[in-house]
Design a protein around this motif. Structure first.
Motif, PDB file in Angstrom:
ATOM      1  N   THR A  18       0.820  -1.206   0.000  1.00 13.11           N
ATOM      2  CA  THR A  18       0.000   0.000   0.000  1.00 13.11           C
ATOM      3  C   THR A  18       0.852   1.253   0.000  1.00 13.11           C
ATOM      4  O   THR A  18       0.627   2.179  -0.795  1.00 13.11           O
ATOM      5  N   THR A 210      -1.094  12.282   1.458  1.00 12.27           N
ATOM      6  CA  THR A 210      -1.024  10.831   1.253  1.00 12.27           C
ATOM      7  C   THR A 210       0.362  10.300   1.606  1.00 12.27           C
ATOM      8  O   THR A 210       0.486   9.175   2.101  1.00 12.27           O
ATOM      9  N   ILE A 251      -2.977  -3.661  -6.692  1.00 11.75           N
ATOM     10  CA  ILE A 251      -3.136  -2.231  -6.414  1.00 11.75           C
ATOM     11  C   ILE A 251      -2.793  -1.413  -7.646  1.00 11.75           C
ATOM     12  O   ILE A 251      -3.485  -0.447  -7.997  1.00 11.75           O
ATOM     13  N   VAL A 254      -5.788  -1.809 -10.091  1.00 12.79           N
ATOM     14  CA  VAL A 254      -7.090  -1.267  -9.686  1.00 12.79           C
ATOM     15  C   VAL A 254      -7.036   0.237  -9.457  1.00 12.79           C
ATOM     16  O   VAL A 254      -7.910   0.988  -9.918  1.00 12.79           O
ATOM     17  N   PHE A 255      -6.000   0.704  -8.760  1.00 13.27           N
ATOM     18  CA  PHE A 255      -5.965   2.108  -8.349  1.00 13.27           C
ATOM     19  C   PHE A 255      -5.094   2.985  -9.238  1.00 13.27           C
ATOM     20  O   PHE A 255      -5.364   4.178  -9.369  1.00 13.27           O
ATOM     21  N   ARG A 257      -4.344   2.176 -12.459  1.00 14.50           N
ATOM     22  CA  ARG A 257      -4.730   1.921 -13.849  1.00 14.50           C
ATOM     23  C   ARG A 257      -3.569   1.425 -14.698  1.00 14.50           C
ATOM     24  O   ARG A 257      -3.475   1.738 -15.883  1.00 14.50           O
TER      25      ARG A 257
END
Length: 280
Positions: A18, A210, A251, A254-255, A257
């Protein structure tokens, strides 16, 4: 080792994937890594105030690991500049169990059995498959990621030995080691100047936010790994942690692309399966 502790290490693998995705997803990874490091060092500074001072025997390892982590950070930034997450991350993380297994055998007397050997072959085969497929996977990209994997192996072996000399206090060992992350903002300022760090707050506040969250996730992820290395063999813990390659690819797809071909996905699962073999 492979029940409660193993589950926590696999959770740490998810956390690790992550924060790597956060780093890779931000526009300026040098800025992002620097803010992550500030978060890590700040949390560590608070923790050292309430934990015992590590024994003298652990200090050479704390210092060595802290410095190697800085090299790792810089290497990781470079690797992510050269390749996408689904390419750089599996090569970097997939290569480290092989090196950790040999390092642990050499410096801590951990044996490499037949199943471990099979795992090493699977991990190596998966890495070769990742490095050779696709025209955009260059030799330079693979070498940058492998350099990152080498630094991972070095600090993992250092910490595996060092935490066992810490008097059973993995939290204190981890916090003191991560205080060296204060070097990252100093390096950033030396390279880009003092104004560049603060200007990033105005230019990309979301990325800074972030990154700070990623730093907190990072210290939790590796803190679990250091704690686990008190209880089990370094090769076992390292191998379980590297199942994060599967999380990273998912990840990235999905996140972020990123395109994930069937061959790349298969190669990542081979790496993860080999890592599990190393950890049995």
């Amino acid at each position: 080792m492979l029940s409660y502790t193993g589950g926590l290490v696999i959770f740490a693998a998810l956390l690790h994937a992550t924060w790597n995705a956060i780093l890779h997803g931000n526009r300026d990874r040098f800025v992002s890594m620097t803010w992550m490091s500030i978060a890590i060092a700040t949390i560590s500074a608070a923790v050292v105030l309430v934990t015992p001072f590590p024994p003298a025997a652990a200090w050479p390892y704390i210092v060595a690991s802290g410095l190697v982590h800085i090299v790792y950070n810089v290497s990781l930034i470079y690797a992510y500049r050269r390749g996408d997450l689904a390419e750089a991350y599996p090569i970097a993380r997939g290569s480290s169990p092989v090196l950790v297994a040999f390092g642990a055998a050499l410096f801590a007397g951990e044996r490499i059995g037949a199943v471990h050997g099979l795992g090493i072959a699977m991990v190596s085969g998966g890495i070769v498959a990742l490095a050779l497929q696709g025209r955009h996977v260059s030799r330079a990209n693979a070498l940058a990621a492998l350099l990152t994997g080498a630094t991972i192996a070095v600090y993992t072996v250092i910490d595996g030995v060092g935490v066992r000399l810490s008097g059973g206090d993995a939290l204190a060992y981890t916090a003191w080691m991560f205080l060296f992350y204060w070097l990252m903002p100093l390096i950033f300022i030396a390279v880009r100047g003092p104004g560049a760090l603060w200007s990033s707050l105005r230019a990309a506040p979301m990325d800074v936010g972030t990154s700070l969250c990623g730093g907190a996730v990072s210290i939790a992820a590796y803190g679990i790994v250091i704690w686990a290395m008190q209880l089990g063999a370094m090769g076992v813990v390292s191998a379980l942690r590297e199942t994060s390659v599967v999380f990273a690819v998912l990840i990235g797809r999905v996140f972020l692309r990123e395109r994930v071909s069937a061959n790349r996905l298969i190669a990542c699962f081979v790496i993860a399966a080999g890592a599990i073999c190393i950890g049995t």
